[in-house]
Each structure stands twice: as structure tokens, then as C-alpha cells.
Motif scaffolding. Structure first.
Motif, PDB file in Angstrom:
ATOM      1  N   UNK A  89       0.842  -1.202   0.000  1.00  0.00           N
ATOM      2  CA  UNK A  89       0.000   0.000   0.000  1.00  0.00           C
ATOM      3  C   UNK A  89       0.876   1.250   0.000  1.00  0.00           C
ATOM      4  N   UNK A  90       1.732   1.368  -0.996  1.00  0.00           N
ATOM      5  CA  UNK A  90       2.628   2.519  -1.096  1.00  0.00           C
ATOM      6  C   UNK A  90       1.941   3.648  -1.863  1.00  0.00           C
ATOM      7  N   UNK A  91       1.974   4.843  -1.302  1.00  0.00           N
ATOM      8  CA  UNK A  91       1.317   6.007  -1.916  1.00  0.00           C
ATOM      9  C   UNK A  91       1.969   6.392  -3.234  1.00  0.00           C
ATOM     10  N   UNK A  92       1.126   6.920  -4.151  1.00  0.00           N
ATOM     11  CA  UNK A  92       1.586   7.441  -5.433  1.00  0.00           C
ATOM     12  C   UNK A  92       1.331   8.940  -5.487  1.00  0.00           C
ATOM     13  N   UNK A  93       2.290   9.674  -6.044  1.00  0.00           N
ATOM     14  CA  UNK A  93       2.189  11.139  -6.124  1.00  0.00           C
ATOM     15  C   UNK A  93       1.019  11.543  -7.019  1.00  0.00           C
ATOM     16  N   UNK A  94       0.285  12.575  -6.595  1.00  0.00           N
ATOM     17  CA  UNK A  94      -0.908  13.024  -7.329  1.00  0.00           C
ATOM     18  C   UNK A  94      -0.712  14.370  -8.015  1.00  0.00           C
ATOM     19  N   UNK A  95       0.419  15.057  -7.782  1.00  0.00           N
ATOM     20  CA  UNK A  95       0.564  16.413  -8.335  1.00  0.00           C
ATOM     21  C   UNK A  95       1.978  16.632  -8.879  1.00  0.00           C
ATOM     22  N   UNK A  96       2.097  17.545  -9.836  1.00  0.00           N
ATOM     23  CA  UNK A  96       3.394  18.024 -10.289  1.00  0.00           C
ATOM     24  C   UNK A  96       4.188  17.045 -11.138  1.00  0.00           C
ATOM     25  N   UNK A  97       5.472  17.353 -11.292  1.00  0.00           N
ATOM     26  CA  UNK A  97       6.337  16.609 -12.219  1.00  0.00           C
ATOM     27  C   UNK A  97       6.636  15.192 -11.753  1.00  0.00           C
ATOM     28  N   UNK A  98       6.410  14.899 -10.481  1.00  0.00           N
ATOM     29  CA  UNK A  98       6.653  13.543  -9.960  1.00  0.00           C
ATOM     30  C   UNK A  98       5.383  12.691  -9.954  1.00  0.00           C
TER      31      UNK A  98
END
Length: 323
Positions: free
Chosen positions: A49-58
Motif C-alpha cells: 500500500x505505497x502512496x503514489x504522487x498526485x501532483x506536479x512533475x513527480x
């Protein structure tokens, strides 16, 4: 490795629970079609359950990848030395439509030995509570293992538990070894060590959607109890505006209450990332190369390398967290 890091939002990881409700959708605007959303994992490095980035270049990069790439720039020198490529905190919003099970968590030593995991020290901040809603924390009398086991075996455990009726803003520190449960009607923010180890000792004799009782962990739990803890779990704190008001400081995290009504300059002096959970209102985080808006029910991670920034709002309540 220096990088052009910025305040990061993550896609929430939503968990359907037997006891969950709809407040994460209706009050916190989580986009989900599950019928009973009990938890929104805002920032997670729990295996699977590792979070994924939701904003920006990443965007869509995992928290695990960010850690292995940016290291101390993301979480701070001392944190990276201690935790390496594991993010030390799990950040959640929880909606209890029904009572959660009566449970407790093991300490670091026991969790490492049994589960190769951190322990699970945690805290709660009540965001909303229906009239008459309770949190269960600790016992209502002095307790021994013999008395506890007698009530557990006779199915009279609730009679010895401490029920506290709660309102918005009430805050609790749940140390390892302390029995506890979130009661029906409570929406809260939870800050905890990165661990998903829970020992369930009583589940109100209810059945799941397949007609089965959920697993209990009483053999494991009895060794995890601390029956000699003082009743110091209720947290008193200042609500002075436009400054960080300390709520909880422990070896695993510090959490401050922040009520913002005007632009506020923040200086990160902690050699740590900083997390802001918006528990009411809306705010904007601004720095030399970034501007990020967030609102009630959203969480933002400010990397450790960003030492100064400004938070602007007319009326936001934030929880400020660092290690």
C-alpha cells in the motif's frame, strides 16, 4: 542528491471496511464508489500500500521511489540514517459508521520480533462526531491481567472499558499496549508509526458479510498489554491562532495544531519532512518555485530540503507533523 522537490500530494488509498461509512465521501470529498469507506490512507509506505504522487512533475511516482531517489532531501538527514528507504509515518483519515473492534498494538520490540515491523504508537484528532459518539481508551478501573481475562472470557469486556464522549478538536494519544477503539459516529485524523499490526481482542460478537466472525488475536495480545499505564491519553493543547501549538511530542512524531487566519511564514528547523493535514478550511503553501492549494480532507508533504515557505489562509485548521 539535490532536486527541485516541491510540496507533494498523494492519491488517497481508500479502504472498504465492515464498520466504514460515507463521511470520507460526503465530508472529505474522497472520490470512491465503495459502499463503506472506513479509511483513507493519505501517506503510506506500508508494504502493498505505497502512496503514489498526485501532483506536479513527480506524478504517479511511488513514495518508495521518492525515498530511494531523494533520500535525506525528502525526509531529513537524521531520519534517513534511522529509517533508510522506509517512510516512518502512516497518515490516515478514519470514518467509523459502526464501532471498531476493541484492540491494541505491540511495541517496537514485540512487533520486530513477531512481525518484522515497527510498533504502532498513534494519535487521534476528532474532526467530526455525531451527538453522543464515543472513543474507547483504557479501562475505567485499575486493571490486572487476571481481571481482564476474566471479563474477556465471560464476554463482559465492555463493562470495564473507559468510554469518552467526544467533540470536534478532542485529541488522544494512544501508546502501545493500551486498549482502545473508535466508536460509531466519529470521523478523525490518525497519525501513527508505519505499521499495520493490530491485535483485535473483541469485536462485539458481530459477523462479516460472509456470516463469519473476524479473527481475534488474544493469544498475541496478552503479552502486548501494559496494564499499569496512567490515564494520560487525553491531550490538552493551546489553540492560539497563527502559530504552531504543540499537541503531541513522542519519539516517533511531533504534531502541532495550527489555526491560520493570515499569511504565516514557516521555517523548517527540524531536519525532517513536514506534513500538513487540512482538517478544516483551505490553504495555500507558497515558496520560491511552487504554489500548492489544499483543502479539508487533503494532506500535503513538504520535503525536508524546503526550509522556508508560507502558508496562506483566511480560516484553515491544520495538523502539522514531523519526526
Amino acid at each position: 542528491m539535490k532536486a527541485n522537490l516541491y510540496p507533494i500530494k498523494f492519491h488517497p488509498i481508500l479502504k472498504d471496511k465492515l464498520w466504514g461509512g460515507d463521511k470520507l465521501k460526503t465530508l472529505l470529498n474522497k472520490d470512491c464508489h465503495l459502499p463503506n469507506i472506513g479509511e483513507s490512507w493519505e501517506i503510506s509506505d506500508v508494504e502493498g500500500d505505497t502512496s503514489l504522487v498526485a501532483n506536479g512533475s513527480l506524478e504517479n511516482q511511488s513514495l518508495k521511489h521518492l525515498l530511494s531517489t531523494y533520500k535525506a532531501d525528502l525526509i531529513g538527514e537524521k531520519n534517513y540514517k534511522q529509517f533508510g528507504n522506509t517512510f516512518p509515518l502512516l497518515i490516515k483519515f478514519i470514518d467509523a459508521k459502526e464501532d471498531l473492534s476493541i484492540q491494541l498494538h505491540p511495541n517496537d520490540e514485540l512487533a520486530a520480533k513477531r512481525h518484522n515491523s515497527f510498533g504502532k504508537t498513534e494519535m487521534w484528532y476528532v474532526m467530526q462526531a455525531d451527538p453522543g459518539s464515543n472513543l474507547i481508551v483504557g479501562f475505567n478501573q485499575e486493571m490486572t491481567s487476571e481481571t481482564y481475562l476474566k471479563h474477556l472470557n465471560e464476554k463482559t469486556l465492555p463493562s470495564i472499558l473507559n468510554f469518552d464522549e467526544v467533540n470536534t478538536g478532542d485529541t488522544y494519544f494512544i501508546d502501545v499496549g493500551r486498549i482502545h477503539a473508535i466508536g460509531a459516529g466519529v470521523l478523525l485524523a490518525e497519525i501513527q508509526q508505519t505499521s499495520d499490526i493490530t491485535y483485535r481482542v473483541y469485536d462485539w460478537d458481530r459477523l462479516d458479510d460472509k456470516g463469519q466472525s473476524r479473527e481475534l488475536h488474544n493469544d498475541l495480545a496478552i503479552d502486548a498489554f501494559n496494564f499499569n499505564m496512567p490515564d494520560n491519553f487525553r491531550v490538552a493543547y493551546s489553540k492560539a491562532e497563527n502559530q504552531s501549538n504543540n499537541m503531541v511530542s513522542c519519539p516517533y512524531f511531533t504534531t502541532n495544531y495550527l489555526k491560520i487566519t493570515k499569511p504565516l511564514k514557516i521555517e523548517n528547523i527540524y531536519d525532517s519532512f513536514m506534513i500538513y493535514m487540512c482538517v478544516n478550511g483551505e490553504a495555500t503553501i507558497t515558496g520560491p518555485n511552487f504554489q500548492e492549494f489544499f483543502k479539508t480532507g487533503e494532506t500535503i508533504l513538504v520535503p525536508a530540503m524546503i526550509k522556508t515557505f508560507e502558508i496562506t489562509s483566511k480560516n484553515a485548521t491544520l495538523l502539522e507533523v514531523y519526526v
